[in-house]
Design an enzyme around this catalytic site. Sequence first.
Site, PDB file in Angstrom:
ATOM      1  N   HIS A 121       0.826  -1.202   0.000  1.00 33.35           N
ATOM      2  CA  HIS A 121       0.000   0.000   0.000  1.00 33.35           C
ATOM      3  C   HIS A 121       0.867   1.262   0.000  1.00 33.35           C
ATOM      4  O   HIS A 121       0.638   2.196  -0.780  1.00 33.35           O
ATOM      5  CB  HIS A 121      -0.909  -0.016   1.227  1.00 33.35           C
ATOM      6  CG  HIS A 121      -1.678   1.244   1.443  1.00 33.35           C
ATOM      7  ND1 HIS A 121      -2.960   1.433   0.970  1.00 33.35           N
ATOM      8  CD2 HIS A 121      -1.349   2.396   2.085  1.00 33.35           C
ATOM      9  CE1 HIS A 121      -3.378   2.645   1.310  1.00 33.35           C
ATOM     10  NE2 HIS A 121      -2.423   3.239   1.996  1.00 33.35           N
ATOM     11  N   GLU A 122       1.883   1.286   0.874  1.00 29.69           N
ATOM     12  CA  GLU A 122       2.733   2.478   0.966  1.00 29.69           C
ATOM     13  C   GLU A 122       3.557   2.667  -0.300  1.00 29.69           C
ATOM     14  O   GLU A 122       3.727   3.795  -0.782  1.00 29.69           O
ATOM     15  CB  GLU A 122       3.638   2.381   2.194  1.00 29.69           C
ATOM     16  CG  GLU A 122       2.896   2.339   3.525  1.00 29.69           C
ATOM     17  CD  GLU A 122       1.994   3.533   3.752  1.00 29.69           C
ATOM     18  OE1 GLU A 122       2.311   4.627   3.250  1.00 29.69           O
ATOM     19  OE2 GLU A 122       0.961   3.379   4.422  1.00 29.69           O
ATOM     20  N   HIS A 125       1.547   4.327  -2.966  1.00 33.34           N
ATOM     21  CA  HIS A 125       1.509   5.793  -2.930  1.00 33.34           C
ATOM     22  C   HIS A 125       2.666   6.377  -3.744  1.00 33.34           C
ATOM     23  O   HIS A 125       2.496   7.378  -4.452  1.00 33.34           O
ATOM     24  CB  HIS A 125       1.623   6.294  -1.485  1.00 33.34           C
ATOM     25  CG  HIS A 125       0.335   6.261  -0.713  1.00 33.34           C
ATOM     26  ND1 HIS A 125      -0.818   6.887  -1.145  1.00 33.34           N
ATOM     27  CD2 HIS A 125       0.029   5.695   0.485  1.00 33.34           C
ATOM     28  CE1 HIS A 125      -1.777   6.698  -0.257  1.00 33.34           C
ATOM     29  NE2 HIS A 125      -1.297   5.982   0.739  1.00 33.34           N
ATOM     30  N   GLU A 183      -6.028   6.969  -1.190  1.00 33.34           N
ATOM     31  CA  GLU A 183      -6.024   5.757  -0.388  1.00 33.34           C
ATOM     32  C   GLU A 183      -6.572   4.571  -1.178  1.00 33.34           C
ATOM     33  O   GLU A 183      -6.010   3.478  -1.162  1.00 33.34           O
ATOM     34  CB  GLU A 183      -6.841   5.955   0.890  1.00 33.34           C
ATOM     35  CG  GLU A 183      -6.137   6.782   1.931  1.00 33.34           C
ATOM     36  CD  GLU A 183      -4.820   6.146   2.355  1.00 33.34           C
ATOM     37  OE1 GLU A 183      -4.834   4.995   2.802  1.00 33.34           O
ATOM     38  OE2 GLU A 183      -3.792   6.798   2.224  1.00 33.34           O
TER      39      GLU A 183
END
Length: 260
Positions: A121-122, A125, A183
């Site tokens: 997920h990070e 980004h 997100e």
Amino acid sequence: MKRLALPALTVLLLAACATSPLGRQQFLLLPAAEMDQMGVQAYSEMKQEQPTVSGTKEARYVQCVANAITAVVDSDQQWEVTVFKDDSANAFALPGGKIGVHTGLLKVAKNQDQLAAVIGHEVGHVIAQHSNERMSIQYATQTGTQLVAALAGGDSAEKQTLMGLLGVGAQYGVQLPFSRKHEAEADVVGLQLMAEAGFNPEQSVDLWRNMAAAGGSAPPELLSTHPSNETRIQGLQARLPEVRPIYQQARAAGRRPNCG
């Protein structure tokens, strides 16, 4: 001069147009190299100011999971991983290939697949250039050059804002949560990355349930800066049919992480 202003603005806007990994139109003003430089500098300062963990079983575990995720990123970027000794359930990734994981996250991410969900997920980004998108808006609405210059100076409100725009503001007193749009996008990219790396994407749902349960009335730091709710879990579940074949193909190809 007024006649020149509109064409110049048009050129700037056209140059800033980009597309996210999921096809969303983006406004990106800053060169990737400049974003990388800011990410590297911010990361270096964090390592100097905060205690880190290295050479331990947990550090090797985090490195193993991160290596598996970044190995499937379609880029020549070299990634660096640091475990920060911090009880908060948090993690981040910065432009320039920098990943940070707090020791507190390991109490909530119960296995390698759940940790991969957070790291994926990070990294999502970063791949989607969300920090650049936020910084570009700051440039277009405020004196962005002052923020960039602030990173090289001492502690200041401008520096805190810059760290927040990069995604690590919680440690510096200014929290600037990514939007739900960002997100959701990072969730999808993260699911794709973890599946391609051979981690079970089903565990992403369990991870976010753990996060919600761990905080009680006060959610973990990762949730306070990365909004999450039942809608988010439902969004992940809706995407699972798309990534299950990717996961199965990865396993068949021999990508079977064994990080412990």
